[in-house]
Design an enzyme around this catalytic site. Structure first.
Site, PDB file in Angstrom:
ATOM      1  N   PRO A   1      44.421  39.905  54.100  1.00 26.83           N
ATOM      2  CA  PRO A   1      43.027  39.802  53.645  1.00 26.83           C
ATOM      3  C   PRO A   1      42.955  40.001  52.136  1.00 26.83           C
ATOM      4  O   PRO A   1      43.493  40.968  51.608  1.00 26.83           O
ATOM      5  CB  PRO A   1      42.335  40.946  54.393  1.00 26.83           C
ATOM      6  CG  PRO A   1      43.431  41.945  54.664  1.00 26.83           C
ATOM      7  CD  PRO A   1      44.677  41.136  54.869  1.00 26.83           C
TER       8      PRO A   1
ATOM      9  N   ALA B   1      40.004  39.666  49.011  1.00 33.43           N
ATOM     10  CA  ALA B   1      38.622  39.391  48.632  1.00 33.43           C
ATOM     11  C   ALA B   1      38.575  38.225  47.652  1.00 33.43           C
ATOM     12  O   ALA B   1      39.332  38.175  46.679  1.00 33.43           O
ATOM     13  CB  ALA B   1      37.984  40.632  48.014  1.00 33.43           C
TER      14      ALA B   1
ATOM     15  N   CYS C   1      42.795  48.739  50.296  1.00 30.96           N
ATOM     16  CA  CYS C   1      42.310  48.156  49.044  1.00 30.96           C
ATOM     17  C   CYS C   1      42.367  49.187  47.914  1.00 30.96           C
ATOM     18  O   CYS C   1      41.827  50.292  48.048  1.00 30.96           O
ATOM     19  CB  CYS C   1      40.874  47.656  49.202  1.00 30.96           C
ATOM     20  SG  CYS C   1      40.201  46.943  47.678  1.00 30.96           S
TER      21      CYS C   1
ATOM     22  N   LYS D   1      44.977  48.453  58.107  1.00 32.22           N
ATOM     23  CA  LYS D   1      45.856  48.224  56.972  1.00 32.22           C
ATOM     24  C   LYS D   1      45.795  49.416  56.028  1.00 32.22           C
ATOM     25  O   LYS D   1      44.703  49.878  55.667  1.00 32.22           O
ATOM     26  CB  LYS D   1      45.481  46.944  56.215  1.00 32.22           C
ATOM     27  CG  LYS D   1      46.511  46.638  55.120  1.00 32.22           C
ATOM     28  CD  LYS D   1      46.274  45.342  54.394  1.00 32.22           C
ATOM     29  CE  LYS D   1      47.422  45.138  53.393  1.00 32.22           C
ATOM     30  NZ  LYS D   1      47.137  44.045  52.441  1.00 32.22           N
TER      31      LYS D   1
ATOM     32  N   HIS E   1      51.219  48.124  53.275  1.00 36.13           N
ATOM     33  CA  HIS E   1      51.628  47.594  51.974  1.00 36.13           C
ATOM     34  C   HIS E   1      52.540  48.629  51.327  1.00 36.13           C
ATOM     35  O   HIS E   1      52.177  49.800  51.225  1.00 36.13           O
ATOM     36  CB  HIS E   1      50.398  47.336  51.093  1.00 36.13           C
ATOM     37  CG  HIS E   1      50.726  46.668  49.786  1.00 36.13           C
ATOM     38  ND1 HIS E   1      50.091  45.514  49.381  1.00 36.13           N
ATOM     39  CD2 HIS E   1      51.606  46.976  48.813  1.00 36.13           C
ATOM     40  CE1 HIS E   1      50.575  45.152  48.199  1.00 36.13           C
ATOM     41  NE2 HIS E   1      51.494  46.030  47.838  1.00 36.13           N
TER      42      HIS E   1
ATOM     43  N   ASN F   1      54.158  44.482  54.423  1.00 33.72           N
ATOM     44  CA  ASN F   1      53.423  43.754  53.392  1.00 33.72           C
ATOM     45  C   ASN F   1      53.902  44.200  52.017  1.00 33.72           C
ATOM     46  O   ASN F   1      54.223  45.363  51.815  1.00 33.72           O
ATOM     47  CB  ASN F   1      51.926  44.013  53.565  1.00 33.72           C
ATOM     48  CG  ASN F   1      51.060  43.339  52.522  1.00 33.72           C
ATOM     49  OD1 ASN F   1      50.113  43.923  52.025  1.00 33.72           O
ATOM     50  ND2 ASN F   1      51.357  42.102  52.171  1.00 33.72           N
TER      51      ASN F   1
ATOM     52  N   ASP G   1      55.196  41.906  48.187  1.00 38.34           N
ATOM     53  CA  ASP G   1      56.239  41.181  47.457  1.00 38.34           C
ATOM     54  C   ASP G   1      57.039  40.214  48.319  1.00 38.34           C
ATOM     55  O   ASP G   1      58.166  39.867  47.971  1.00 38.34           O
ATOM     56  CB  ASP G   1      57.204  42.161  46.770  1.00 38.34           C
ATOM     57  CG  ASP G   1      56.553  42.952  45.659  1.00 38.34           C
ATOM     58  OD1 ASP G   1      55.404  42.633  45.301  1.00 38.34           O
ATOM     59  OD2 ASP G   1      57.177  43.908  45.154  1.00 38.34           O
TER      60      ASP G   1
ATOM     61  N   ARG H   1      49.541  37.453  47.825  1.00 39.31           N
ATOM     62  CA  ARG H   1      49.496  36.716  46.569  1.00 39.31           C
ATOM     63  C   ARG H   1      50.412  35.496  46.567  1.00 39.31           C
ATOM     64  O   ARG H   1      50.102  34.483  45.931  1.00 39.31           O
ATOM     65  CB  ARG H   1      49.855  37.649  45.412  1.00 39.31           C
ATOM     66  CG  ARG H   1      48.784  38.704  45.111  1.00 39.31           C
ATOM     67  CD  ARG H   1      49.297  39.746  44.136  1.00 39.31           C
ATOM     68  NE  ARG H   1      50.367  40.547  44.721  1.00 39.31           N
ATOM     69  CZ  ARG H   1      51.258  41.226  44.014  1.00 39.31           C
ATOM     70  NH1 ARG H   1      51.221  41.185  42.693  1.00 39.31           N
ATOM     71  NH2 ARG H   1      52.191  41.940  44.617  1.00 39.31           N
TER      72      ARG H   1
END
Length: 332
Positions: free
Chosen positions: A16, A18, A100, A139, A169, A200, A202, A225
């Site tokens: 996800p 934004a 986030c 997450k 992450h 998650n 890289d 990304r």
């Protein structure tokens, strides 16, 4: 891998993001090989559910199953109501955002800021799981900062609270997206849990995906990304994991067709004016790997209509595909 009754195949998840993982982009990534695509973060505050932004973020009509919607907030009761609302709108998975790192989100004591209060984490997770009949996922990051890497403790709370799958992450909140993701914490979490764990951070190539899966023992990988401007990465990774062979990169003609389809979808979803504006960042991501693209983007970003944006993009890629130096007009 299953999340509740839902098979996730291939074991590749679009993270996800934004302003990025809207419905057109989720549908594109699923078509190109993602097994699951999680929505942009949606607010848990009901006062904003009818804004234009929220209406778009909660639109899942026509999406392939399973539909996963991420919610963000800090109050257990409000989060529970947001989960019920989104499940009623068609969400088949509810994802809770505790990863986030954005200052605006953390200052509201949401996102990764919640990892500082493990008791509150437990109350939120228990309230949301109890509120809906669909699986709930979570997450997180590895912690708030280097001195507070409490992701293993949060992971145990998640499992005890009934969370169906956990994405981690490999960075702390204060790292944002700097430095390199570390996977040892994810490996420790996976070794300690019974529920699926998604790694998650890289993951930007088929070989890196395999390396992370082997290092962490995770059930799946999540890509963020690296999918911007390169949504075919999911198909590349899926093919490599299944066969051990790397696919050749897509041809310029294939990239052109993917991009034009994406632009059409954005124009149709948002309307011409907003669609053209939102498409500009995607054009930038698609074009970032070629040195001549700076001139192209300077022109195409001035296109004020869908027809001009599509025409300039088509002509440019057609010229590149034929090996002719693309002539970029002075103005759109």
């Amino acid at each position: 891998m299953f999340i509740g009754p839902h098979p996730i195949e291939p074991k590749l998840v679009l993270a996800p993001m934004a302003g990025v993982t809207d419905k057109p982009f989720r549908q594109l990534c699923k078509r190109l090989g993602a097994g699951l695509a999680v929505s942009e973060m949606t607010t848990s505050d009901p006062r904003f559910w009818n804004t234009r932004k929220s209406v778009h973020r909660m639109d899942h009509a026509g999406e392939p199953d399973p539909v996963s919607v991420q919610i963000a907030g800090t109050d257990p009761a409000v989060m529970a109501e947001a989960a019920r609302h989104n499940a009623g709108q068609g969400a088949q998975l509810i994802d809770i955002n505790m990863g986030c790192p954005a200052k605006k989100v953390c200052n509201a004591w949401a996102g990764s800021a919640l990892m500082q209060d493990e008791a509150l984490v437990a109350r939120i997770l228990e309230a949301v799981v109890a509120a809906v009949d669909v699986p709930v996922t979570l997450k997180i990051r590895t912690g708030w900062n280097a001195d507070n890497r409490n992701a293993p403790a949060i992971a145990r709370i998640a499992q005890e609270s009934g969370i169906a799958a956990l994405a981690v992450h490999g960075r702390t909140r204060d790292q944002h997206y700097t430095g390199q993701a570390e996977y040892d914490t994810i490996a420790a979490i996976k070794a300690d849990l019974r529920i699926p764990v998604i790694a998650n951070g890289d993951i930007d190539s088929p070989r890196k995906a395999l390396e992370v899966l082997r290092h962490t023992g995770a059930d799946a990988v999540m890509i963020g990304r690296a999918a911007q401007g390169r949504p075919w990465i999911f198909g590349e990774i899926a093919h490599f994991l299944a066969t051990g062979d790397e696919l050749p990169p897509p041809s310029l003609a294939q990239v052109r067709d993917i991009l034009l389809g994406h632009l059409h979808a954005l124009h149709g979803f948002y309307g011409e004016q907003a669609g053209v504006r939102i498409a500009r960042k995607h054009l930038g991501w698609y074009a970032k790997d070629r040195p001549e693209n700076r001139a192209f983007l300077a022109v195409v970003n001035r296109a004020d209509g869908a027809e001009a944006q599509l025409r300039l993009t088509r002509d440019y890629f057609d010229a590149l595909a034929t090996g002719v130096a693309a002539e970029v007009p002075a103005a759109a």
